[in-house]
Design a protein around this motif. Sequence first.
Motif, PDB file in Angstrom:
ATOM      1  N   ILE A 127       0.851  -1.185   0.000  1.00  0.00           N
ATOM      2  CA  ILE A 127       0.000   0.000   0.000  1.00  0.00           C
ATOM      3  C   ILE A 127       0.889   1.238   0.000  1.00  0.00           C
ATOM      4  O   ILE A 127       1.998   1.214   0.548  1.00  0.00           O
ATOM      5  CB  ILE A 127      -0.960   0.009   1.215  1.00  0.00           C
ATOM      6  CG1 ILE A 127      -1.979   1.144   1.086  1.00  0.00           C
ATOM      7  CG2 ILE A 127      -0.201   0.081   2.528  1.00  0.00           C
ATOM      8  CD1 ILE A 127      -3.152   1.022   2.051  1.00  0.00           C
ATOM      9  N   ALA A 128       0.409   2.295  -0.647  1.00  0.00           N
ATOM     10  CA  ALA A 128       1.140   3.564  -0.675  1.00  0.00           C
ATOM     11  C   ALA A 128       0.227   4.680  -0.192  1.00  0.00           C
ATOM     12  O   ALA A 128      -0.946   4.736  -0.564  1.00  0.00           O
ATOM     13  CB  ALA A 128       1.642   3.869  -2.084  1.00  0.00           C
ATOM     14  N   LEU A 129       0.769   5.554   0.646  1.00  0.00           N
ATOM     15  CA  LEU A 129       0.073   6.759   1.082  1.00  0.00           C
ATOM     16  C   LEU A 129       0.698   7.917   0.315  1.00  0.00           C
ATOM     17  O   LEU A 129       1.876   8.230   0.509  1.00  0.00           O
ATOM     18  CB  LEU A 129       0.224   6.967   2.590  1.00  0.00           C
ATOM     19  CG  LEU A 129      -0.160   5.789   3.491  1.00  0.00           C
ATOM     20  CD1 LEU A 129      -0.028   6.179   4.957  1.00  0.00           C
ATOM     21  CD2 LEU A 129      -1.568   5.306   3.196  1.00  0.00           C
ATOM     22  N   VAL A 130      -0.066   8.534  -0.566  1.00  0.00           N
ATOM     23  CA  VAL A 130       0.482   9.514  -1.501  1.00  0.00           C
ATOM     24  C   VAL A 130      -0.101  10.900  -1.240  1.00  0.00           C
ATOM     25  O   VAL A 130      -1.317  11.106  -1.343  1.00  0.00           O
ATOM     26  CB  VAL A 130       0.191   9.096  -2.961  1.00  0.00           C
ATOM     27  CG1 VAL A 130       0.675  10.162  -3.931  1.00  0.00           C
ATOM     28  CG2 VAL A 130       0.850   7.754  -3.268  1.00  0.00           C
ATOM     29  N   ASP A 131       0.773  11.844  -0.922  1.00  0.00           N
ATOM     30  CA  ASP A 131       0.359  13.240  -0.774  1.00  0.00           C
ATOM     31  C   ASP A 131      -0.010  13.784  -2.156  1.00  0.00           C
ATOM     32  O   ASP A 131       0.724  13.576  -3.129  1.00  0.00           O
ATOM     33  CB  ASP A 131       1.517  14.039  -0.170  1.00  0.00           C
ATOM     34  CG  ASP A 131       1.168  15.497   0.074  1.00  0.00           C
ATOM     35  OD1 ASP A 131      -0.035  15.838   0.016  1.00  0.00           O
ATOM     36  OD2 ASP A 131       2.087  16.295   0.312  1.00  0.00           O
ATOM     37  N   LEU A 132      -1.127  14.479  -2.259  1.00  0.00           N
ATOM     38  CA  LEU A 132      -1.555  14.999  -3.557  1.00  0.00           C
ATOM     39  C   LEU A 132      -0.750  16.218  -3.988  1.00  0.00           C
ATOM     40  O   LEU A 132      -0.738  16.572  -5.165  1.00  0.00           O
ATOM     41  CB  LEU A 132      -3.047  15.354  -3.521  1.00  0.00           C
ATOM     42  CG  LEU A 132      -4.015  14.179  -3.358  1.00  0.00           C
ATOM     43  CD1 LEU A 132      -5.453  14.660  -3.469  1.00  0.00           C
ATOM     44  CD2 LEU A 132      -3.738  13.087  -4.382  1.00  0.00           C
ATOM     45  N   GLY A 133      -0.068  16.880  -3.044  1.00  0.00           N
ATOM     46  CA  GLY A 133       0.658  18.108  -3.375  1.00  0.00           C
ATOM     47  C   GLY A 133       2.159  17.923  -3.415  1.00  0.00           C
ATOM     48  O   GLY A 133       2.899  18.638  -2.739  1.00  0.00           O
ATOM     49  N   LEU A 134       2.638  16.983  -4.216  1.00  0.00           N
ATOM     50  CA  LEU A 134       4.075  16.720  -4.311  1.00  0.00           C
ATOM     51  C   LEU A 134       4.762  17.791  -5.158  1.00  0.00           C
ATOM     52  O   LEU A 134       4.137  18.407  -6.020  1.00  0.00           O
ATOM     53  CB  LEU A 134       4.314  15.336  -4.907  1.00  0.00           C
ATOM     54  CG  LEU A 134       3.788  14.164  -4.070  1.00  0.00           C
ATOM     55  CD1 LEU A 134       3.887  12.865  -4.861  1.00  0.00           C
ATOM     56  CD2 LEU A 134       4.563  14.052  -2.762  1.00  0.00           C
ATOM     57  N   PRO A 135       6.065  18.007  -4.949  1.00  0.00           N
ATOM     58  CA  PRO A 135       6.752  19.093  -5.655  1.00  0.00           C
ATOM     59  C   PRO A 135       7.022  18.830  -7.131  1.00  0.00           C
ATOM     60  O   PRO A 135       7.124  19.770  -7.922  1.00  0.00           O
ATOM     61  CB  PRO A 135       8.073  19.232  -4.882  1.00  0.00           C
ATOM     62  CG  PRO A 135       8.302  17.887  -4.272  1.00  0.00           C
ATOM     63  CD  PRO A 135       6.929  17.370  -3.934  1.00  0.00           C
TER      64      PRO A 135
END
Length: 220
Positions: free
Chosen positions: A49-57
């Motif tokens: 599973i991956a937890l992905v921030d929507l606001g990546l640089p």
Amino acid sequence: MTTKVLIVDDHALFADALERVLSNQNMELRLVNTATEAMEAAPVWGPEIALVDLGLPDMSGVELGEKLIEMLPELKILAVTAMNEPNALRATIKAGFHGFITKSMPLQQFVASIETALSGQMVIPHKLAAPAAGQMSAEERQAALLIKQLTQRELEVLTLLARGAGGEEIAQTLSVSRNTVRSHVQNILTKLQVHSRLEAVAFAARHNVVKVSHSSLEHA
């Protein structure tokens, strides 16, 4: 048995706090700060599973999620964001995510959300469930119900069809017989209520289930 969790977030304080909570839950963690690092780490490490921030640089979290799913079709992905927007929720679901959690959520609830996603269920904040559903058209709601019927293997076959693969190539890729491929294709047509491979690929592309290559139109 430990669960491998990939955390993709460039906010150090939040990521470190989340890492401390999850490390006590029989979970093996890998923390990266950018989409580029995530795409390098995921195929090698093989997270569940991956937890992905929507606001990546360097890339939107939604786009990263789509790329990770292409690399690892079995991977479950949860969007993590400070936003509380129904539109963001809809974008992640269309991209193939298993849910959406906000950074305002108590960190202990992240554990329950991960377990829910790993079981194959969707994770949607109660405050966003109704608004998100309300913004979907009748066609989108119907399409979502049809797509939800597809098994993981049928989604794999549909993805290969969209990439332009023929029956023989699909059989070799998935290590199954041509008859098994035909059976999967027929199930896809029945469940999506379409009459041909071309219609199935077009349906999947229209609803962002897959990305279509030009050659798929020749093979479908």
